[in-house]
Motif scaffolding. Structure first.
Motif, PDB file in Angstrom:
ATOM      1  N   LEU A  51      11.374  -2.730   2.172  1.00 58.69           N
ATOM      2  CA  LEU A  51      11.158  -2.665   0.727  1.00 58.69           C
ATOM      3  C   LEU A  51       9.754  -2.156   0.408  1.00 58.69           C
ATOM      4  CD1 LEU A  51      12.866  -6.034  -0.221  1.00 58.69           C
ATOM      5  CD2 LEU A  51      13.650  -3.762  -0.895  1.00 58.69           C
ATOM      6  N   LEU A  52       8.773  -2.649   1.142  1.00 57.81           N
ATOM      7  CA  LEU A  52       7.401  -2.201   0.914  1.00 57.81           C
ATOM      8  C   LEU A  52       7.218  -0.752   1.356  1.00 57.81           C
ATOM      9  CD1 LEU A  52       5.465  -5.422   1.999  1.00 57.81           C
ATOM     10  CD2 LEU A  52       5.841  -4.571  -0.322  1.00 57.81           C
ATOM     11  N   GLU A  53       7.905  -0.364   2.426  1.00 59.60           N
ATOM     12  CA  GLU A  53       7.852   1.039   2.856  1.00 59.60           C
ATOM     13  C   GLU A  53       8.427   1.944   1.771  1.00 59.60           C
ATOM     14  OE1 GLU A  53       8.136   1.022   7.724  1.00 59.60           O
ATOM     15  OE2 GLU A  53       9.981   0.889   6.558  1.00 59.60           O
ATOM     16  N   LYS A  54       9.532   1.506   1.182  1.00 61.80           N
ATOM     17  CA  LYS A  54      10.165   2.299   0.132  1.00 61.80           C
ATOM     18  C   LYS A  54       9.248   2.431  -1.078  1.00 61.80           C
ATOM     19  CE  LYS A  54      14.472   2.572  -2.543  1.00 61.80           C
ATOM     20  NZ  LYS A  54      15.758   1.885  -2.836  1.00 61.80           N
ATOM     21  N   ALA A  55       8.645   1.318  -1.473  1.00 59.69           N
ATOM     22  CA  ALA A  55       7.735   1.343  -2.618  1.00 59.69           C
ATOM     23  C   ALA A  55       6.505   2.196  -2.323  1.00 59.69           C
ATOM     24  CB  ALA A  55       7.316  -0.079  -2.980  1.00 59.69           C
ATOM     25  N   ALA A  56       5.978   2.079  -1.109  1.00 58.97           N
ATOM     26  CA  ALA A  56       4.776   2.829  -0.739  1.00 58.97           C
ATOM     27  C   ALA A  56       5.060   4.324  -0.623  1.00 58.97           C
ATOM     28  CB  ALA A  56       4.216   2.295   0.576  1.00 58.97           C
ATOM     29  N   ASN A  57       6.211   4.676  -0.072  1.00 59.96           N
ATOM     30  CA  ASN A  57       6.556   6.090   0.099  1.00 59.96           C
ATOM     31  C   ASN A  57       6.905   6.757  -1.227  1.00 59.96           C
ATOM     32  OD1 ASN A  57       6.186   5.950   2.865  1.00 59.96           O
ATOM     33  ND2 ASN A  57       8.318   5.436   3.276  1.00 59.96           N
ATOM     34  N   ALA A  58       7.490   5.983  -2.139  1.00 51.57           N
ATOM     35  CA  ALA A  58       7.887   6.551  -3.431  1.00 51.57           C
ATOM     36  C   ALA A  58       6.678   6.837  -4.312  1.00 51.57           C
ATOM     37  CB  ALA A  58       8.847   5.603  -4.142  1.00 51.57           C
ATOM     38  N   LYS A  59       5.641   6.050  -4.140  1.00 47.03           N
ATOM     39  CA  LYS A  59       4.444   6.225  -4.967  1.00 47.03           C
ATOM     40  C   LYS A  59       3.227   5.978  -4.088  1.00 47.03           C
ATOM     41  CE  LYS A  59       2.815   5.213  -9.638  1.00 47.03           C
ATOM     42  NZ  LYS A  59       3.010   4.378 -10.845  1.00 47.03           N
ATOM     43  N   THR A  60       2.787   7.032  -3.428  1.00 48.21           N
ATOM     44  CA  THR A  60       1.745   6.885  -2.411  1.00 48.21           C
ATOM     45  C   THR A  60       0.398   6.459  -2.986  1.00 48.21           C
ATOM     46  OG1 THR A  60       1.287   9.264  -2.584  1.00 48.21           O
ATOM     47  CG2 THR A  60       2.799   8.554  -0.843  1.00 48.21           C
ATOM     48  N   ASN A  61       0.206   6.640  -4.301  1.00 50.64           N
ATOM     49  CA  ASN A  61      -1.075   6.245  -4.884  1.00 50.64           C
ATOM     50  C   ASN A  61      -1.057   4.803  -5.385  1.00 50.64           C
ATOM     51  OD1 ASN A  61       0.655   6.697  -7.008  1.00 50.64           O
ATOM     52  ND2 ASN A  61      -0.898   7.589  -8.354  1.00 50.64           N
ATOM     53  N   ALA A  62       0.031   4.076  -5.117  1.00 47.77           N
ATOM     54  CA  ALA A  62       0.101   2.667  -5.494  1.00 47.77           C
ATOM     55  C   ALA A  62      -0.533   1.844  -4.374  1.00 47.77           C
ATOM     56  CB  ALA A  62       1.551   2.248  -5.727  1.00 47.77           C
ATOM     57  N   TRP A  63      -1.810   1.551  -4.513  1.00 48.58           N
ATOM     58  CA  TRP A  63      -2.541   0.908  -3.417  1.00 48.58           C
ATOM     59  C   TRP A  63      -2.020  -0.490  -3.119  1.00 48.58           C
ATOM     60  CZ3 TRP A  63      -4.749  -3.713  -4.385  1.00 48.58           C
ATOM     61  CH2 TRP A  63      -5.123  -4.023  -5.697  1.00 48.58           C
TER      62      TRP A  63
END
Length: 247
Positions: A51-63
């Motif tokens: 889930l965190l990988e999906k969130a991080a990959n979808a919006k790479t600038n979301a630190w």
């Protein structure tokens, strides 16, 4: 005891009629992040990871997602992935306390890799010493007592050096881990102070006064996460140190 006076952003957005496709997409991403965050807080790192990988990959600038992804990968022993996530977090986050935490995570990964390299080097050295040539027997098939003593001394010396070196490496690993654990705890207190100073959430105190602050739960969460990280650093160091036994 602090009682928060909450402002609900979702209701405010709905009241303003903000229902564009972009906002809906952000809500979906937030859903992945929120679910991952809950699983992370429950220490279910394996379930939180995708889930965190999906969130991080979808919006790479979301630190935030990058930071939690780094912590999750670190907990699962995925060192390269953890370091990459921390580096992405550093590239987009302006919060000093989070930057310090991310740098601490990278330092933990680097220390782990350094210890692994030292262990491999020591194993190669030990293997080379163990397979070096042995002295042959004389024509009589026996050696004098003085020759035997000299040979035994030569054989014992590398073992003693190995024991000393192992003890030194163990002590260095544990000392470095203790320093890192203490640093994590100090950074947690600095983060609490920073969040208090920059909070925009109003609380009502038991004496009736009001002020900008963070909740008791948030303080406890920061300290709890820091303590978990500190314990993990010590545990990993202790596990690595077991590879350098004296016997």
């Amino acid at each position: 005891m602090k009682n928060p006076i909450k402002i609900e952003p979702l209701k405010l957005l709905l009241a303003l009629g903000i229902t564009s496709a972009a906002s809906m997409q952000s809500a979906v991403l937030a859903s992945d992040y929120d679910q991952g965050l809950k699983l992370y807080q429950a220490k279910n790192y394996a379930a939180a990871l995708p889930l965190l990988e999906k969130a991080a990959n979808a919006k790479t600038n979301a630190w935030q997602a990058q930071y939690l992804l780094g912590n999750t990968c670190l907990a699962l022993g995925k060192m390269d992935e953890a370091k990459a996530a921390y580096q992405r977090c550093l590239a987009t986050c302006n919060d000093k306390s989070i930057q310090d935490h991310a740098k601490g995570g990278i330092a933990t990964v680097d220390a782990y890799k350094q210890a692994q390299a030292q262990a491999q080097s020591l194993r190669r050295t030990t293997s080379t010493t163990g397979t070096s040539g042995t002295s042959g027997t004389g024509t009589s098939g026996t050696r004098s007592s003085s020759s035997a003593s000299a040979a035994e001394s030569e054989e014992d010396e590398p073992t003693e050096k190995k024991v000393d070196k192992n003890a030194q490496i163990r002590n260095e690993l544990l000392a470095k881990a203790r320093q890192e654990a203490n640093k994590i705890r100090r950074e947690a207190e600095e983060q609490i102070k920073h969040e208090k100073e920059n909070s925009n959430e109003v609380f009502k105190y038991s004496d009736g006064s009001r002020g900008l602050d963070i909740s008791d739960e948030r303080e406890a969460q920061i300290r709890k996460e820091a303590e978990e990280r500190a314990k993990r650093v010590m545990y990993e160091a202790e596990q690595r140190a077991k590879g350098y036994r004296s016997n």
